[in-house]
Scaffold this motif. Structure first.
Motif, mmCIF file in Angstrom:
data_model
loop_
_atom_site.group_PDB
_atom_site.id
_atom_site.type_symbol
_atom_site.label_atom_id
_atom_site.label_comp_id
_atom_site.label_asym_id
_atom_site.label_seq_id
_atom_site.Cartn_x
_atom_site.Cartn_y
_atom_site.Cartn_z
ATOM 1 N N GLN A 265 0.822 -1.209 0.000
ATOM 2 C CA GLN A 265 0.000 0.000 0.000
ATOM 3 C C GLN A 265 0.856 1.259 0.000
ATOM 4 O O GLN A 265 0.561 2.220 -0.716
ATOM 5 C CB GLN A 265 -0.937 -0.013 1.203
ATOM 6 N N TRP A 266 1.931 1.260 0.784
ATOM 7 C CA TRP A 266 2.799 2.439 0.816
ATOM 8 C C TRP A 266 3.503 2.639 -0.526
ATOM 9 O O TRP A 266 3.641 3.765 -0.995
ATOM 10 C CB TRP A 266 3.836 2.314 1.931
ATOM 11 N N PHE A 267 3.935 1.565 -1.148
ATOM 12 C CA PHE A 267 4.654 1.678 -2.423
ATOM 13 C C PHE A 267 3.725 2.074 -3.565
ATOM 14 O O PHE A 267 4.043 2.976 -4.350
ATOM 15 C CB PHE A 267 5.333 0.347 -2.767
ATOM 16 N N ASN A 268 2.599 1.388 -3.692
ATOM 17 C CA ASN A 268 1.787 1.500 -4.902
ATOM 18 C C ASN A 268 0.566 2.395 -4.746
ATOM 19 O O ASN A 268 0.241 3.148 -5.665
ATOM 20 C CB ASN A 268 1.334 0.099 -5.350
ATOM 21 N N GLU A 269 -0.130 2.317 -3.631
ATOM 22 C CA GLU A 269 -1.346 3.111 -3.476
ATOM 23 C C GLU A 269 -1.055 4.518 -2.973
ATOM 24 O O GLU A 269 -1.683 5.482 -3.402
ATOM 25 C CB GLU A 269 -2.313 2.391 -2.532
ATOM 26 N N SER A 270 -0.080 4.632 -2.056
ATOM 27 C CA SER A 270 0.256 5.952 -1.520
ATOM 28 C C SER A 270 1.428 6.594 -2.242
ATOM 29 O O SER A 270 1.718 7.779 -2.012
ATOM 30 C CB SER A 270 0.592 5.839 -0.029
ATOM 31 N N SER A 271 2.124 5.819 -3.097
ATOM 32 C CA SER A 271 3.299 6.314 -3.833
ATOM 33 C C SER A 271 4.339 6.911 -2.892
ATOM 34 O O SER A 271 5.008 7.901 -3.221
ATOM 35 C CB SER A 271 2.874 7.356 -4.881
ATOM 36 N N ASN A 272 4.457 6.306 -1.704
ATOM 37 C CA ASN A 272 5.430 6.762 -0.711
ATOM 38 C C ASN A 272 6.531 5.707 -0.621
ATOM 39 O O ASN A 272 6.533 4.850 0.263
ATOM 40 C CB ASN A 272 4.755 6.964 0.647
ATOM 41 N N TRP A 273 7.484 5.781 -1.529
ATOM 42 C CA TRP A 273 8.546 4.784 -1.589
ATOM 43 C C TRP A 273 9.457 4.809 -0.360
ATOM 44 O O TRP A 273 9.862 3.751 0.121
ATOM 45 C CB TRP A 273 9.350 4.953 -2.872
ATOM 46 N N PRO A 274 9.816 5.958 0.177
ATOM 47 C CA PRO A 274 10.624 5.945 1.406
ATOM 48 C C PRO A 274 9.926 5.230 2.566
ATOM 49 O O PRO A 274 10.561 4.451 3.293
ATOM 50 C CB PRO A 274 10.829 7.429 1.701
ATOM 51 N N ARG A 275 8.625 5.480 2.736
ATOM 52 C CA ARG A 275 7.898 4.812 3.826
ATOM 53 C C ARG A 275 7.808 3.306 3.564
ATOM 54 O O ARG A 275 8.022 2.492 4.466
ATOM 55 C CB ARG A 275 6.501 5.417 3.964
ATOM 56 N N GLY A 276 7.502 2.921 2.335
ATOM 57 C CA GLY A 276 7.444 1.508 2.005
ATOM 58 C C GLY A 276 8.794 0.831 2.174
ATOM 59 O O GLY A 276 8.873 -0.306 2.657
ATOM 60 N N SER A 277 9.874 1.520 1.800
ATOM 61 C CA SER A 277 11.212 0.956 1.968
ATOM 62 C C SER A 277 11.540 0.768 3.437
ATOM 63 O O SER A 277 12.127 -0.255 3.829
ATOM 64 C CB SER A 277 12.253 1.872 1.314
ATOM 65 N N ALA A 278 11.184 1.737 4.269
ATOM 66 C CA ALA A 278 11.440 1.625 5.703
ATOM 67 C C ALA A 278 10.691 0.438 6.293
ATOM 68 O O ALA A 278 11.246 -0.335 7.092
ATOM 69 C CB ALA A 278 11.046 2.918 6.411
ATOM 70 N N TYR A 279 9.441 0.262 5.908
ATOM 71 C CA TYR A 279 8.654 -0.862 6.413
ATOM 72 C C TYR A 279 9.241 -2.194 5.925
ATOM 73 O O TYR A 279 9.268 -3.187 6.657
ATOM 74 C CB TYR A 279 7.198 -0.728 5.967
ATOM 75 N N ALA A 280 9.721 -2.216 4.673
ATOM 76 C CA ALA A 280 10.337 -3.435 4.147
ATOM 77 C C ALA A 280 11.624 -3.766 4.906
ATOM 78 O O ALA A 280 11.897 -4.939 5.198
ATOM 79 C CB ALA A 280 10.623 -3.269 2.657
ATOM 80 N N VAL A 281 12.412 -2.747 5.237
ATOM 81 C CA VAL A 281 13.637 -2.971 6.005
ATOM 82 C C VAL A 281 13.301 -3.478 7.401
ATOM 83 O O VAL A 281 13.970 -4.377 7.934
ATOM 84 C CB VAL A 281 14.471 -1.677 6.078
ATOM 85 N N VAL A 282 12.255 -2.925 8.003
ATOM 86 C CA VAL A 282 11.827 -3.394 9.330
ATOM 87 C C VAL A 282 11.448 -4.871 9.275
ATOM 88 O O VAL A 282 11.841 -5.665 10.145
ATOM 89 C CB VAL A 282 10.641 -2.553 9.842
ATOM 90 N N LEU A 283 10.703 -5.260 8.243
ATOM 91 C CA LEU A 283 10.315 -6.666 8.099
ATOM 92 C C LEU A 283 11.547 -7.543 7.904
ATOM 93 O O LEU A 283 11.666 -8.619 8.521
ATOM 94 C CB LEU A 283 9.369 -6.822 6.916
ATOM 95 N N LEU A 284 12.473 -7.107 7.046
ATOM 96 C CA LEU A 284 13.677 -7.889 6.774
ATOM 97 C C LEU A 284 14.519 -8.068 8.026
ATOM 98 O O LEU A 284 14.928 -9.194 8.360
ATOM 99 C CB LEU A 284 14.500 -7.201 5.680
ATOM 100 N N VAL A 285 14.782 -6.993 8.737
ATOM 101 C CA VAL A 285 15.614 -7.064 9.944
ATOM 102 C C VAL A 285 14.937 -7.904 11.019
ATOM 103 O O VAL A 285 15.586 -8.712 11.702
ATOM 104 C CB VAL A 285 15.916 -5.641 10.466
ATOM 105 N N THR A 286 13.628 -7.750 11.160
ATOM 106 C CA THR A 286 12.894 -8.527 12.168
ATOM 107 C C THR A 286 12.956 -10.012 11.853
ATOM 108 O O THR A 286 13.190 -10.840 12.750
ATOM 109 C CB THR A 286 11.437 -8.066 12.239
ATOM 110 N N CYS A 287 12.741 -10.381 10.598
ATOM 111 C CA CYS A 287 12.768 -11.797 10.208
ATOM 112 C C CYS A 287 14.151 -12.402 10.397
ATOM 113 O O CYS A 287 14.291 -13.507 10.935
ATOM 114 C CB CYS A 287 12.322 -11.950 8.755
ATOM 115 N N ILE A 288 15.193 -11.678 9.965
ATOM 116 C CA ILE A 288 16.553 -12.189 10.120
ATOM 117 C C ILE A 288 16.899 -12.342 11.597
ATOM 118 O O ILE A 288 17.493 -13.358 12.013
ATOM 119 C CB ILE A 288 17.555 -11.265 9.407
ATOM 120 N N SER A 289 16.527 -11.360 12.405
ATOM 121 C CA SER A 289 16.811 -11.437 13.842
ATOM 122 C C SER A 289 16.093 -12.614 14.475
ATOM 123 O O SER A 289 16.663 -13.340 15.312
ATOM 124 C CB SER A 289 16.392 -10.130 14.529
#
Length: 307
Positions: A265-289
């Motif tokens: 939704q942040w990437f495509n519907e809201s066109s907020n790539w920085p917010r979507g990227s931050a959320y994706a990084v949070v998911l990645l770091v959380t999963c790896i941890s």
């Protein structure tokens, strides 16, 4: 790095310099171009403001923690419980799906490695692989039809008298869990199979001859051998389940929002790539941890998983 060096040396000794260089260069390009660079680009986006194109490169375009702050806190300073709960619920669901796959795949892998022989083993492998010739999205829709109010499960359940009215398996997330567990089942079976296949079956026979019940034979003899395969399969299933998008959108109920859907939704519907990227990084770091924590709890190393 030591494991990579050993693998390269083995490849060099068996196939020669040309094949070894080809594999090394191909793997390096794959890791750098398709994994490392996109992740670094996304990480850079996550520390930016969501600015119009004409403001990019100006003084307003500088690094910030605003996108990460928005995940943890709302504009009024209160805790962003909604997104945090969605992330926690996604991780719990991924853990449940991983557990389902372990329970289903362990006996299948053991039978495939030490039970089925010849034609029976080949038929089992073919039976596991052929359904995956069908597109993932089509399989997801098939599960939606299967668990629908007029689907096979509800029809048979009412005919057998198990329930009187159609059960909403979609809203209860039963269809979602089943669809995700099925989607990644091969990624669990074959790592366990590779680990269990190396087991000397005479050890199992010796344990049975000494009077050990079946559950103790598996607990003390088979599972220690299968643990690296289980860890490898569980890692892949957990990470892919937590990052799934198509299946949650097709099979998820109205109240089962997946964290990847929030990112979408942040990437495509809201066109907020920085917010979507931050959320994706949070998911990645959380999963790896989480995966590293589970490896530490179950005392499995990265080297064992790599085998």
């Amino acid at each position: 790095m030591k494991q990579l060096k050993l693998a390269y040396d083995a490849l060099l000794a068996k196939h020669g310099m040309g094949a070894a260089l080809f594999v090394a260069i191909s793997v390096t390009l794959w890791v750098v171009v398709f994994i490392t660079l996109p992740q670094l680009s996304m990480l850079d986006y996550s520390f930016r403001f969501n600015l119009p194109v004409d403001q990019l490169g100006t003084d307003a375009d500088h690094y910030t923690l605003e996108q990460y702050r928005s995940f943890f806190f709302n504009n009024d300073g209160s805790v962003n419980r909604l997104d945090i709960l969605i992330l926690v619920r996604t991780l719990i669901a991924a853990l449940i799906v991983t557990g389902i796959d372990v329970i289903i795949c362990y006996p299948i892998a053991y039978i495939l490695a030490h039970g089925a022989k010849g034609v029976a083993a080949r038929l089992m492998v073919i039976g596991l692989i052929i359904p995956y010739w069908i597109n993932e999205i089509l399989r997801a829709f098939a599960f939606r039809v299967l668990f629908g109010s007029t689907g096979v499960v509800n029809t048979w359940g009412m005919q057998l008298g198990l329930w009187d009215a159609p059960v909403d398996f979609i809203r209860a997330d039963v269809a979602l869990y089943c669809g995700l567990a099925y989607a990644y089942i091969l990624l669990m079976i074959f790592p366990i199979y590779n680990a269990v296949e190396a087991l000397d079956h005479t050890q199992v026979e010796a344990a049975r001859d000494m009077g050990a019940p079946l559950w103790r034979v598996h607990w003390r003899v088979v599972l220690p051998m299968a643990k690296p395969g289980i860890a490898s399969g569980a890692t892949m299933v957990f990470m892919l389940t937590a990052g799934a998008l198509a299946a949650p959108q097709i099979l998820g109920g109205p109240s089962s929002l997946w964290f990847t859907q929030v990112i979408y939704q942040w990437f495509n519907e809201s066109s907020n790539w920085p917010r979507g990227s931050a959320y994706a990084v949070v998911l990645l770091v959380t999963c790896i941890s989480f995966v590293l924590l589970m490896m530490r709890v179950f005392k499995v190393s990265v080297g064992e998983i790599g085998k």
